[in-house]
Each structure stands twice: as C-alpha cells, then as structure tokens.
Design a protein around this motif. Structure first.
Motif, short mmCIF file in Angstrom:
data_model
loop_
_atom_site.label_atom_id
_atom_site.label_comp_id
_atom_site.label_asym_id
_atom_site.label_seq_id
_atom_site.Cartn_x
_atom_site.Cartn_y
_atom_site.Cartn_z
N GLU A 122 0.86 -1.19 0.00
CA GLU A 122 0.00 0.00 0.00
C GLU A 122 0.90 1.24 0.00
OE1 GLU A 122 -2.64 -0.19 3.29
OE2 GLU A 122 -3.44 -2.17 2.74
N VAL A 123 0.66 2.14 -0.94
CA VAL A 123 1.52 3.31 -1.12
C VAL A 123 0.77 4.56 -0.64
CG1 VAL A 123 2.82 4.70 -2.77
CG2 VAL A 123 2.67 2.21 -3.07
N TYR A 124 1.45 5.38 0.17
CA TYR A 124 0.86 6.60 0.72
C TYR A 124 1.78 7.79 0.47
CZ TYR A 124 -2.30 3.56 3.38
OH TYR A 124 -3.23 2.63 3.75
N GLU A 125 1.16 8.92 0.16
CA GLU A 125 1.91 10.19 0.14
C GLU A 125 2.06 10.67 1.57
OE1 GLU A 125 1.54 14.80 -1.50
OE2 GLU A 125 -0.03 13.34 -1.91
N PRO A 126 3.28 11.01 2.03
CA PRO A 126 3.45 11.45 3.42
C PRO A 126 2.77 12.80 3.65
CG PRO A 126 5.48 11.77 2.19
CD PRO A 126 4.55 11.01 1.27
N VAL A 127 2.48 13.10 4.91
CA VAL A 127 1.82 14.36 5.24
C VAL A 127 2.80 15.51 5.08
CG1 VAL A 127 0.20 13.29 6.83
CG2 VAL A 127 2.36 14.15 7.69
N SER A 128 2.30 16.66 4.65
CA SER A 128 3.10 17.87 4.59
C SER A 128 3.09 18.55 5.95
CB SER A 128 2.54 18.81 3.52
OG SER A 128 1.24 19.25 3.88
N GLN A 129 3.89 19.62 6.10
CA GLN A 129 3.89 20.38 7.35
C GLN A 129 2.51 20.98 7.58
OE1 GLN A 129 6.26 20.72 9.75
NE2 GLN A 129 4.66 21.78 10.89
N PRO A 130 1.82 20.61 8.66
CA PRO A 130 0.46 21.12 8.87
C PRO A 130 0.45 22.61 9.22
CG PRO A 130 1.17 19.82 10.75
CD PRO A 130 2.25 19.70 9.72
N SER A 131 -0.70 23.24 9.04
CA SER A 131 -0.89 24.65 9.40
C SER A 131 -2.20 24.78 10.17
CB SER A 131 -0.91 25.54 8.16
OG SER A 131 -1.97 25.17 7.30
N ILE A 132 -2.28 25.80 11.03
CA ILE A 132 -3.48 26.06 11.85
C ILE A 132 -4.08 27.39 11.44
CG2 ILE A 132 -4.34 26.49 14.17
CD1 ILE A 132 -2.28 24.57 15.23
N GLU A 133 -5.39 27.38 11.19
CA GLU A 133 -6.13 28.59 10.81
C GLU A 133 -7.18 28.88 11.87
OE1 GLU A 133 -9.01 30.23 7.19
OE2 GLU A 133 -8.35 28.14 7.25
N VAL A 134 -7.29 30.16 12.27
CA VAL A 134 -8.32 30.58 13.23
C VAL A 134 -9.60 30.87 12.44
CG1 VAL A 134 -8.96 32.24 15.00
CG2 VAL A 134 -6.57 31.55 14.75
N LEU A 135 -10.62 30.03 12.62
CA LEU A 135 -11.88 30.21 11.91
C LEU A 135 -12.78 31.23 12.62
CD1 LEU A 135 -12.76 26.56 10.84
CD2 LEU A 135 -11.50 28.32 9.57
N SER A 136 -12.76 31.24 13.94
CA SER A 136 -13.58 32.21 14.68
C SER A 136 -12.93 32.47 16.02
CB SER A 136 -15.01 31.68 14.89
OG SER A 136 -15.00 30.53 15.71
N ARG A 137 -13.16 33.72 16.51
CA ARG A 137 -12.60 34.13 17.80
C ARG A 137 -13.57 35.16 18.37
NH1 ARG A 137 -6.72 35.26 18.73
NH2 ARG A 137 -6.61 35.31 16.47
N ALA A 138 -14.13 34.88 19.57
CA ALA A 138 -15.12 35.80 20.13
C ALA A 138 -15.12 35.71 21.64
CB ALA A 138 -16.51 35.48 19.59
N PRO A 139 -15.11 36.88 22.34
CA PRO A 139 -15.27 36.87 23.80
C PRO A 139 -16.74 36.73 24.17
CG PRO A 139 -14.92 39.12 23.01
CD PRO A 139 -14.84 38.22 21.81
N ALA A 140 -17.02 35.98 25.26
CA ALA A 140 -18.40 35.80 25.71
C ALA A 140 -18.39 35.41 27.18
CB ALA A 140 -19.10 34.72 24.88
N ASN A 141 -19.07 36.24 28.01
CA ASN A 141 -19.25 35.96 29.44
C ASN A 141 -17.91 35.71 30.15
OD1 ASN A 141 -22.06 36.13 29.11
ND2 ASN A 141 -22.16 33.96 28.52
N GLY A 142 -16.93 36.54 29.85
CA GLY A 142 -15.65 36.41 30.51
C GLY A 142 -14.77 35.30 29.96
N SER A 143 -15.23 34.62 28.95
CA SER A 143 -14.44 33.55 28.34
C SER A 143 -14.15 33.89 26.89
CB SER A 143 -15.20 32.21 28.42
OG SER A 143 -15.37 31.82 29.76
N CYS A 144 -13.20 33.19 26.35
CA CYS A 144 -12.86 33.35 24.93
C CYS A 144 -13.18 32.06 24.21
CB CYS A 144 -11.37 33.67 24.78
SG CYS A 144 -10.88 33.95 23.05
N SER A 145 -13.92 32.17 23.12
CA SER A 145 -14.28 31.01 22.32
C SER A 145 -13.47 31.03 21.03
CB SER A 145 -15.77 31.00 22.01
OG SER A 145 -16.52 30.87 23.19
N LEU A 146 -12.80 29.94 20.76
CA LEU A 146 -11.96 29.82 19.58
C LEU A 146 -12.34 28.58 18.79
CD1 LEU A 146 -8.25 30.56 20.62
CD2 LEU A 146 -9.59 31.79 18.93
#
Length: 298
Positions: A122-146
């Motif tokens: 079974e042949v697989y292409e190895p994973v590339s260097q991953p990246s993280i994207e912030v889809l949403s960011r919002a403060p609510a009731n003293g907390s931060c939702s990400l």
C-alpha cells in the motif's frame, strides 16, 4: 538435513503460508520500499536454488515477472527501478510510485514443490507540514471562544489535538476536537493557552503549535491624541495643524469664553518635509508645523 527434517520444515511452511494469507507492507510515495520474505523461506530458497518475484497486473490471467533467481544468479527485469538483495532474497523498489501498490508474490521451487509468500503493498503520500487557521474568535461571558482548523496534504490524513495547561478549558469538555477542527473556551484573561495539532497517516507524522495571546482582535486604525496634553517623555511626536482659528467676536454680544484649544488634525504620523522643518535636534521634544493661521477680523 535429513528427510524427516525436510518434512517437518515443509509442514511448518505449509501451515505458515496457508491459502489467502498475505503480508501488508506500507510504502512511502517517492521513497524506497523493501519487500522481504521470512527467514524460513530464505533458507528454503538457498536449498532449492530457484525463486521468482511476481506481481499482479489487474488481469487474473496474467502476472508480471519482476525477477528470476536460478543457479545462484538473479535476472532483474526491473533494472533501474528495483534492486535484488541476494543475501535475504528481498526486492527493493527504488522510487515507489502509486502504480507499485499491487499484490506481490515470491515463489521458490524445486521440481514439483513450490512455496509462495504474498505481500500487499500500500503506497501513501506522506503528510506535509500542517498549518493552523483561526476560523472564529469571540469573547463571551468572561471567556474566549476559539475555533481552530488544522490542515495538511497527504493520503489518509488524520488529526489529533493537545492543549496545555490541560485543565484550562472551562468546563474541560469544551476543549473538544472533531477531526481537523478544535473548539475552545477558556478564561479571557488567561493568555498562556497553547495547543498543538499532529497530522498523521500510516507512513508519517508532523506537528504544529498555536499559542493564544488575546481573544479580542486588535483595533483597526490609529488613535488620536489630545493636542492639549503633553506627550510622554519617551515619545517623539510630529504634529501638523491644518487650521487654528480664534472664534470671531460678534458685535453687541458679551465676549465668550475662549476654549483652551481648538484643533483639527490632518495627520498624526509621518515624516514632515525637510523644507518645512528645521534640522531635528537630538532632544525628544515634539516638532510643530503650522499650515495656516487665520487672525480674527477687526
């Protein structure tokens, strides 16, 4: 080896290579992949003196012969693409391609006796260097939702998340990964949250980290300063006045109390023109340039 020893060996091999039994080997796209056979089959190949490497073609009536071994000499039909190792009778694919993902068969025989070992590659292409994207960011009731999304190229990629400190999310169940997505809720005043995403597939694994510094987005634009305030001692400012005008005194009316400062800003940053400014002194005092000054009417 006596006749009884050969019989015991053949019986054990017959049990080991039962019909339908095959080995699964993982290959990395673009890298070398080595197909090996068990030690018992290596010894049998040395004794019989003949062996063949084959692979499926997709047609049940035909198989592709890759290598023949006879009289202690191999004949390689994949010159430049595969290498045979006579020490252990293994076959090494030098540059694994997707087309190499086939069922391989190694057979050794002497006369009417044949033993077979099958390998599913079974042949697989190895994973590339991953990246993280912030889809949403919002403060609510003293907390931060990400909401974070982790992505990487490759075959059959799966994702795993880990955050430190472990008990920061309130409640802990709000640190909930769902595949490539991670939903977070943590105290807004805490800026020490750090999360890492690991992208994995059967042949490789890479990780990337993310640190949460602030929940609120930085405000756009620039702030204006009150011209009547003294700039801090450690700042060097350049103020350009677009217009400075005293209020006009009207006849028959008591004099109005003049405001302490009437200023309209045209710009608060930037290097003024050299022709309009004297040479800059080494001190940190602000430099002021008047564009126009209108005197009150008589």
């Amino acid at each position: 080896m006596g006749g009884g020893g050969w019989l015991r060996l053949l019986l054990s091999l017959g049990h080991l290579w039962a019909p339908g039994l095959r080995e699964r080997v993982l290959g990395t796209l673009g890298k070398a992949t080595r197909l090996r056979i068990p030690l018992e089959l290596q010894q049998l190949s040395l004794s019989f003196g003949e062996a063949t490497w084959k692979r499926d073609t997709g047609d049940p009536r035909r198989k592709e012969v890759l290598l023949r071994y006879a009289g202690g000499r191999p004949h390689n039909y994949l010159q430049g693409r595969a290498q045979f190792h006579s020490r252990d009778f293994s076959l090494e694919l030098l540059n694994t391609s997707r087309q190499d993902g086939q069922l391989y068969e190694y057979a050794t025989s002497r006369g009417q006796q044949e033993e077979v070992w099958q390998i599913q590659l079974e042949v697989y292409e190895p994973v590339s260097q991953p990246s993280i994207e912030v889809l949403s960011r919002a403060p609510a009731n003293g907390s931060c939702s990400l909401t974070l999304n982790c992505s990487a190229r490759g075959d059959s990629v799966s994702y795993g998340w880990a955050c430190t400190p472990p008990g920061l999310c309130t409640p802990p169940g709000l640190c909930s990964p769902r595949g490539s997505l991670l939903h977070l809720s943590y105290p807004q005043h805490n800026s020490s949250l750090s999360c890492s995403c690991r992208a994995t597939n059967p042949v490789s694994s890479l990780r990337v980290s993310f640190s949460a510094s602030s929940c609120a987005q930085e405000p756009a634009g620039r702030q204006q300063q009150d011209p009547c305030l003294t700039p801090p001692e450690d700042s060097v400012g350049h103020t350009i006045y677009s217009q400075v005008q005293r209020p006009e005194k009207q006849r028959g009316l008591p004099p109005a109390k003049l405001p302490s400062c009437t200023t309209i800003y045209a710009a608060a940053t930037g290097q003024p023109l050299a022709t309009a400014l004297p040479p800059r002194s080494p001190s940190k005092e602000p430099t002021t340039v008047y564009a126009s000054v209108m005197l009150p009417k008589a």
